[in-house]
Design an enzyme around this catalytic site. Structure first.
Site: not given
Ligand code: GLY
Ligand code: MN
Ligand code: MN
Length: 460
Positions: A35, A242, A259, A270, A353, A357, A364, A407, A411, A428, A430
């Site tokens: 539901d 993540h 983040d 972001d 990474h 993006h 993204h 960003e 790590y 990080r 960003e």
């Molecule tokens: N928060 C997702 C990224 O930084 O790509």
């Molecule tokens: Mn990002």
């Molecule tokens: Mn991010």
């Protein structure tokens, strides 16, 4: 505002050709459990062309510039339970479409709309089952060919057309993104201050306390929801890329990586900030923080019209590679100088990474990362880490109106040969940037980024 959506529909009509037809459904509602549905989020392509946020709706655009909306019909009983519906009668006036019908008529009307068109365009591989629906409608057109109907012979992916349009944010979109960024920046400030305040008071601080501050500020600013699942990572959790906001304790002496960004009127922000839980960096934390920040400064300087999408990433990697050697995380006797570190990707265990993006309605966001005029210029290289052969194509040339994140991060997991003072630190930083002719506009700097400014904010 209607005119913005009408202009976008006109651009689509132009690009699909006079005998083309484009079909764009919105997103389905998704059940969460008995539901209950997940909070509804419309399809970004559909919204981009209509500004319409109700579920159960389809847009059809024909090459002559005519647009037809199919939407949920007025229904007093359903509206008592589920809320107001615009309904097809009011849609042309409200949304500027040429015609509107109940979505219940979709299967009956689509075959007629498809008749005598040469190509049918829709977003490929985004709506499960859509291909089958289109097949069903085409089968009905074919059944009429003996009566003289022509059936489209080509199916084309509409994503390419729409992705290219969405990649360049117009003035209205940029304004919404600035506003979303301001709200998100305030949320980060609030979380930082709460962390320091609670630790000063001797409270048991958990990651979810800081997540609560983010959510409060997002909603307070009018945002509909977070643009993605917020990461609030205390201590070593920051090394899990993540990680989500969970219940781990936030301890004095450790860093917190947040983040998080809100979605406002369909546009994402972001932001990542990493800060000392109690407002004071230790020496090793600050050394790594300043290295990541220096790499971000280099990336920002490389973000300008005429440069390539990969330039900020390469600028980041150059600064990080040198810094990892300087701080002793990499041993020059083993890995060589900074050029060797870059060539062999020896930095990868600490920075795995990419730096950017596209950002827009989707966090993204869509848009090709390859320069469209240079797709044919492919070259191959061997990846030094995996040994795989990778095909490279020239990366996208940055142009005014594109929006991307910047960003960089580091790590550090416990490992032999890595100085222990850096173990379990994850950082990080960003920010979101609108490309301009001269450089870029950082729209997320409502939250400080310099180490000393973060400490001052958290003392306050
Ligand atoms: N928060 C997702 C990224 O930084 O790509
Ligand atoms: Mn990002
Ligand atoms: Mn991010």
């Amino acid at each position: 505002m209607n005119t913005v959506y009408a202009q976008r529909r006109a651009r689509v009509a132009h690009q699909i050709g006079p005998d083309g037809i484009a079909i764009i459904p919105t997103a389905p509602e998704r059940p969460r459990n008995r539901d209950g549905d997940f909070p509804y989020r419309h399809d970004s392509y559909f919204y981009y062309l209509t500004g319409f946020t109700e579920p159960n709706a389809w847009l059809v655009i024909t090459g002559d510039g005519h647009s037809t909306l199919f939407c949920a019909p007025k229904d007093m009983e359903r509206e008592i339970w589920d809320g107001y519906r615009l309904g097809p009668e009011a849609a042309p006036e409200k949304l500027g479409v040429d015609a509107a019908h109940s979505v219940a008529e979709l299967d009956a009307k689509l075959p007629r709309l498809l008749e005598n068109r040469d190509a049918v365009w829709y977003p490929f591989a985004t709506h499960p089952g859509l291909e089958t629906r289109v097949d069903g409608w085409l089968a009905k057109v074919r059944a009429r060919v003996r009566a003289g109907a022509l059936c489209p012979e080509t199916q084309r992916d509409l994503c390419g057309v729409l992705d290219e349009m969405r990649l360049f944010k117009d003035a209205h979109e940029q304004d919404v993104m600035r506003q979303a960024s301001r709200i998100s920046a305030r949320a980060h400030v609030r979380a930082m201050q709460r962390s320091a305040r609670m630790l000063r008071e001797g409270s048991d601080v958990r990651e979810y306390h800081l997540d609560a501050e983010l959510l409060h500020e997002f909603r307070q600013g009018g945002s509909q929801f977070p643009a993605y699942t917020s990461i609030v990572a205390a201590g070593a959790n920051a090394c899990v890329l993540h990680y989500r906001a969970d219940a781990a304790p936030v301890r004095a002496g450790e860093l917190v990586l947040i983040d998080a960004g809100c979605e406002l009127d369909s546009y994402a922000s972001d932001i990542t900030r990493t800060f000392p839980a109690d407002g004071r960096f230790s020496g090793p934390q600050r050394a790594l923080y300043d290295l990541v920040l220096a790499s971000q400064h280099a990336a920002v300087a490389a973000t300008r019209a005429g440069n390539r999408f990969n330039d900020p990433h390469e600028a980041t990697v150059a600064v990080l590679s040198q810094g990892l050697l300087d701080l002793g995380l990499l041993d020059a006797d083993k890995v060589g100088g900074p050029a060797d570190v870059i060539a062999s990707r020896a930095y990868f265990p600490f920075y795995m990474h990419r730096t950017s993006h596209w950002l827009g309605m989707d966090v993204h966001d869509c848009g090709s990362y390859v320069e469209p005029t240079e797709v044919g210029q492919a070259s191959e290289r061997r990846d030094p880490l995996s040994g795989e052969t990778i095909v490279n194509r020239p990366s996208r040339i940055l142009r005014p109106g594109m929006v991307l994140t910047i960003e960089p991060g580091l790590y550090v997991r416990p490992a032999e040969g890595v100085p222990e003072q850096f173990w379990n630190i994850g950082i990080r930083i960003e920010d979101d940037a609108i490309v301009t002719a001269q450089g870029c506009e950082l729209i997320t700097r409502g939250v400080p980024v310099e180490g000393a400014e973060i400490e001052a904010l958290m003392r306050g």
